[in-house]
Design a protein around this motif. Sequence first.
Motif, mmCIF file in Angstrom:
data_model
loop_
_atom_site.group_PDB
_atom_site.id
_atom_site.type_symbol
_atom_site.label_atom_id
_atom_site.label_comp_id
_atom_site.label_asym_id
_atom_site.label_seq_id
_atom_site.Cartn_x
_atom_site.Cartn_y
_atom_site.Cartn_z
ATOM 1 N N LEU A 140 0.497 -1.130 0.347
ATOM 2 C CA LEU A 140 0.014 0.016 0.096
ATOM 3 C C LEU A 140 0.783 1.500 -0.076
ATOM 4 N N ILE A 186 -6.665 6.266 -20.970
ATOM 5 C CA ILE A 186 -7.173 6.507 -19.891
ATOM 6 C C ILE A 186 -7.206 7.275 -19.344
ATOM 7 N N ARG A 452 0.002 10.015 -13.697
ATOM 8 C CA ARG A 452 -0.593 10.142 -12.542
ATOM 9 C C ARG A 452 -0.064 10.852 -11.530
ATOM 10 N N ARG A 458 0.988 17.502 -8.926
ATOM 11 C CA ARG A 458 0.750 19.452 -9.198
ATOM 12 C C ARG A 458 2.293 19.747 -10.703
ATOM 13 N N ASP B 146 -8.654 22.810 -4.666
ATOM 14 C CA ASP B 146 -7.513 22.625 -5.792
ATOM 15 C C ASP B 146 -6.409 21.207 -4.925
ATOM 16 N N LYS B 147 -7.079 20.899 -3.770
ATOM 17 C CA LYS B 147 -6.034 20.208 -3.205
ATOM 18 C C LYS B 147 -6.769 18.641 -3.343
ATOM 19 N N VAL B 148 -8.045 18.268 -3.274
ATOM 20 C CA VAL B 148 -8.206 16.807 -3.039
ATOM 21 C C VAL B 148 -8.258 16.737 -4.117
ATOM 22 N N ASN B 149 -8.081 14.850 -4.437
ATOM 23 C CA ASN B 149 -8.250 13.965 -5.806
ATOM 24 C C ASN B 149 -9.609 13.375 -5.774
ATOM 25 N N THR B 175 -9.947 17.768 -9.462
ATOM 26 C CA THR B 175 -8.321 17.144 -9.762
ATOM 27 C C THR B 175 -9.239 15.543 -10.182
ATOM 28 N N THR B 176 -9.386 15.220 -11.031
ATOM 29 C CA THR B 176 -9.705 13.353 -11.092
ATOM 30 C C THR B 176 -8.315 13.213 -11.564
ATOM 31 N N VAL B 177 -8.736 11.781 -10.444
ATOM 32 C CA VAL B 177 -6.761 11.040 -11.293
ATOM 33 C C VAL B 177 -7.644 9.434 -12.088
ATOM 34 N N PRO B 178 -7.964 9.654 -13.256
ATOM 35 C CA PRO B 178 -7.992 7.908 -13.929
ATOM 36 C C PRO B 178 -7.261 6.979 -13.689
ATOM 37 N N TYR B 179 -7.746 5.853 -13.437
ATOM 38 C CA TYR B 179 -7.000 4.849 -13.268
ATOM 39 C C TYR B 179 -7.881 3.518 -13.991
ATOM 40 N N LEU B 186 -9.010 1.067 -6.452
ATOM 41 C CA LEU B 186 -9.368 1.572 -5.431
ATOM 42 C C LEU B 186 -8.286 1.046 -3.941
ATOM 43 N N ASP B 188 -4.940 2.701 -4.307
ATOM 44 C CA ASP B 188 -4.641 3.633 -4.455
ATOM 45 C C ASP B 188 -4.936 4.561 -3.365
ATOM 46 N N GLY B 191 -4.162 3.094 -0.360
ATOM 47 C CA GLY B 191 -2.727 3.460 0.310
ATOM 48 C C GLY B 191 -2.864 4.478 0.491
ATOM 49 N N GLN B 193 -2.819 7.641 -1.247
ATOM 50 C CA GLN B 193 -2.516 8.288 -2.094
ATOM 51 C C GLN B 193 -3.735 9.930 -3.154
ATOM 52 N N VAL B 194 -5.064 8.785 -3.080
ATOM 53 C CA VAL B 194 -5.741 9.353 -3.795
ATOM 54 C C VAL B 194 -7.134 9.962 -2.531
ATOM 55 N N ARG C 35 -0.716 18.213 -16.191
ATOM 56 C CA ARG C 35 -1.710 16.677 -16.685
ATOM 57 C C ARG C 35 -1.143 16.707 -18.607
#
Lengths: 504, 321, 152
Positions: A140, A186, A452, A458, B146-149, B175-179, B186, B188, B191, B193-194, C35
Amino acid sequence: MDLLSNLALGLATAGAPENIFYCFLGVLLGTLVGVLPGLGPTATTAMLLPITFVLPPTPALIMLAGIYYGAQYGGSTTAILINLPGESSSAVTSIDGYQMARQGRAGQALAAAAIGSFFAGTVATFVIAILAPPLTDIALKFGPPEYFSLVVLGLVCSVALAHGSVLKAIAMIVLGLMLGLVGTDIYTGAPRFTLDRLELADGINFVAVAAGVFGIAEILRNMEGEKTREPIVTKVLSLMPTREDFKRMVGPILRGTALGSALGVLPGGGAILASFASYTLEKKISPRQSEFGKGAIEGVAGPESANNAGAQTSFIPMLTLGIPANPVMALMIGAMIIQGIVPGPNVAREQPELFWGIIASMWLGNLMLVILNLPLIGIWVRLLRVPYHTLFPAIIAFASIGVYSVNSNAFDLYAIALFGIVGWLLLKLDCEPAPLLLGFVLGPLLEEHLRRAMILSRGDPTIFINFSERPISATLLTLSAIALVIVFLPNVARKRKEVFVEED
Amino acid sequence: MRKLFALALGAAIFATPAFAQYPERAITMVVPFAAGGPTDTVTRLVAESMSKELGQQIVVENVGGAGGTLGAGKVAQAAPDGYTLLMHHIGMSTAPTLYRKLAFNPLEAFEYVGLVTEVPMVIVAKPGFEPADMKSLVEYVKANKDKVNYANAGIGAASHLCGMLFMSAIDTRVTTVPYKGTGPALTDLMGGQVDFMCDQTTNTTNQIKEGKIKAYATTTAKRLDALPDVPTAEESGYNDLTFGIWHGVYAPKGTPKEAIDKLSAALQKALKDPNVIERFASLGTAPVAEDQATPAAHEAKLKAEIARWKPVIEAAGEFAD
Amino acid sequence: MTANRKDLVCGLVFIVIGLLFALGTRDLDMGTATRMGPGYFPIVLAGLLILVGAIIAVRALGKPAGESFGEVPWRAFFLIIPALVFFGFAVRQVGLMPAVFIVALASSFSSTKMTVPLALTLSAVLACFCALVFVVGLGLPIQLFGPWVRFW
C-alpha cells in the motif's frame, strides 16, 4: 502456534480426497489447455472457469488455483518447446529454454522449470501464510511515483535480456513501449494510433503480439532454405538434468524465489518484473555469462522460479484487500462471487477453512504440478521428434483459435499476421523480440504512473527523487542509475577489447 | 434415405410454425466485458437460471472492448433469431454521448427483454479522511478543491459517471485521477494516494466493513441492508445523486415477439430464483421488481437514462473518443 | 563507402517507424507537464526511437558489409499470412472445422517437404481435434459449421 494450526486446518481441507482430486484435475486440465499454442494462462483460466461453477465453493476454488498453476506451466512448456510464450514472463523463459530445446536439452529445460516452480511455490506458500498482512502494508506504500520508478528499473534491466547489440535492444524496448500505447488513452479517452478501428480501442492483444513476433516469425524463419537446413532438434540426449545441471540450478532458483516473492506482492506490475529481474540478475552474476541466450539452464531455472513465486504471492493483495493483482486474479474474484463468497479481508476470519484451504491447496497444486509434469516431460519432448513440417501447421491452427477465443475478435488474427511479418523482419536485422515484448507490457504502466504521479504532485517532478517524502521511489531510481552504468560497462569493456584486437 | 433425412432437417428448421418451439438450440448471451467482472458475474447467474426455465443452455460469451460498445455492436448486427442476446449495463445509455462515433443506435438497434438489477454506489474516501459525514465532505471538497483528488476507474466506468454526477451536484470541479479499472483505484485509495471516489457496492462493501476505507453516502433511495450505518445521499440533501448501475437484456432488432415474450418470462422467473437473489445479495444488490423485467420498462429506462446523462457528460466535456 | 547492411537497414527501419508514430501524434494534445496530454509520452518515445535508430544507422557506416539478408521465404509468406487473415475474417461464416482445415492446409504447403496426402490428413485431424477440444470440451461459442457451408 496459530500459523501451524491454521496450516493444519488448511491441509486438512485441501487434503480431503475430493479436493485432492479436483486439484489434480485442475492442474491436469490447466496444463493440457495451456500447452496449446496461443493460449496463455489468462485465456486458459477464463475458458476453464465455467467448469468450476458446478462445484461447491472450496473444491471450485481449489480446482481453479490448480488450473492457474497448470496453465502457467503449460505456457512455459510452449515457450521452451516451440518458442511461443503465452504471457510476458514466459517470454523470458523462451530465450534460453528454446535454445536448450534446439540443442536437444528440452527435457532438462522443462525439468528445471518444473523443479524451480515447485520450490518457489513451496516457499511462496509459506510467505503468504506468515507474511501476508505486513507485506500488504508495504504494497500500500507503493503509490504512482514508486511504481513509475520500479518500472524504470525494470526497463533498464530488460536491456540485459538481449545478448546482441545493446543499442538494438534499447530500440526494441522503445518500439515495444510505443506499441503498448496503442489504444484509448485512459486519462482523456483520446484514441491513439487506433487507425479509427474500435477493435484497437483497448490496445493490441498481448497474445497476438507474442504469437506473431515469437511463434509465426520463428516459423517463417524456419521456412528459409528448408532443404539445406538441418532438422531443428538434432537429438534428444537424456531427459533428466545431470548433477552439473542441478548444481547450476540451485542458486538461480533460490534467488528467483526471493525476487518473485517480493515483487509479486505489488499489484499491477510487480509479478511482470519478477521473471526478467531474475534473468538479469543471473546473467550479471554468472561466471558463464556468454552462455546466456544460447541455452543456459540458469536462464530457465531463475525466471521460472521467480515467475511462480510471484504468481503465488500475487494472491496476497486479493486475500487481504480483495483486490485483483492481475487478470487471472480478477477471474478468481469473479468465481468467488459466483460461489457466494465476496473476497476481502474478512474471508480469513469468517471462512478460515476456505481461506487456509486455498493456501494449502496452492502448495498441493505445485506438488501435483511436479508429479504430473515430470513424467509428461517425456511426452512433450517426443512431440519435438514430430517432423517440423507436420508440427508447424498445427502450431498455426492452434494459435489462430487460441487468440480468437479470447475476445472473439477477427482483428486479433490480422494482428498476428502483421506481427509475424514484423517479427521476421526484425529477426533478420538481428533484433531480438524479448525486449520488445517487455516494453509492450511495461509501456502503459510507465506512462500511466508517470502521468498520475505528475497530476498528484501538481506538476512537481521532484516527487520521484525526494528522499524524505518518497524514499522508496528515490531509492529505486538510484538503483536504476546504477544498473544503467552496469549495463553499459561490460559493453564498454568489450568495445575496448575490440579496439585492442583491431590494433593488433 | 439421406435425402429424406435432409428434408426432415430442413423442415425442422424452416417449417417450424412461428417460433412456437423456441428455443430449439443453445442461446448465446454476449457480455461486452471481460470474464470475471461484475457484469459477467451478474450475467452468468441470470443465464444459468434462465436456461433452466427455457430448457436450453445459455452460453455466455465475453466480447470485451471499448467500454462495452464492441460487444453491443456485435449483437446489434447479429441475426435476429432469438439465439443471440446481450447483457449490458448503464453503459448502453452513456455510450451515445461518450462515443461520438458509435456504430449503432441503442434506441433503434435492439429489442428489449427486460431490466435485471440496479447495483447501488457508495461514496468512499481514504482511511482517516478528515470530513466526518456527507455534509462536511462537500464543504471540505469545496474549500479544498485545488488539493483533493477524486479517483475513477477510467472513462465511462461507474466511478467516472458517479464522479461527474457528484461534481455537477455540488457545482465544484476537482482534480480527477483516472485508473485502469477499479482494482488499482481502490488500492491507491486504501493506500491514501488519492482522497475519495465513488463505486459499486460490489467492489466496496467488504472494504468498508473492514475499515479499510471510509463510507459517506449511498446513491440509493433507501439505506442498504449490507451497510445500515451509511446514510443515503438523499438523506444528506443531495437528491440528484440517486442512481445505480442498471443492467438489462437485449436482443437484435427484429427478433420475433414470441421469442422476446418467452425470454422476458424466463427472466422474470430467474429473478425470483432464491439462488439468484442470494448471490445478488452478496454482491450488494437485488433483482428488479417483476414489472421492471419487461420490454416496456426496459425501453423507458433506457430512454430516460440517455436523456439524463447527455447533459452531465457534455458539461464535464469528457468523451471516450 | 561501405556500411554494415543489416545495421544500416535496421537503423532506417526504426527511424521510419519513429516517424510514423510521430505522424500519428499530430492530432493528439500535448498537454502540460502537470496534466500530460495523450500526445506527450508518444512524441517523446517517437523522438527517442528516431534518435536510437539514427545512432544505429550512423554506426553502421564505414563498417564491413557483413552477412547478407539471406533468402526470403516467399512461399511461406504467401501461404501463412493470408491463412491467418482468412481465419479471422471467415471463422464466423464458415465455422470452426472448415476454418481450421483451410488454415492448416494452406500453411502446410509452405514447407517444401509437405505432400498432398499428408497435408490433407493433417488438416482433417487438426480440424476434428480442435472441434473436440475447443467446442465440445471447452464450450467455445463458435459453430462447427457456419452459415456459408450449411447447405441444409
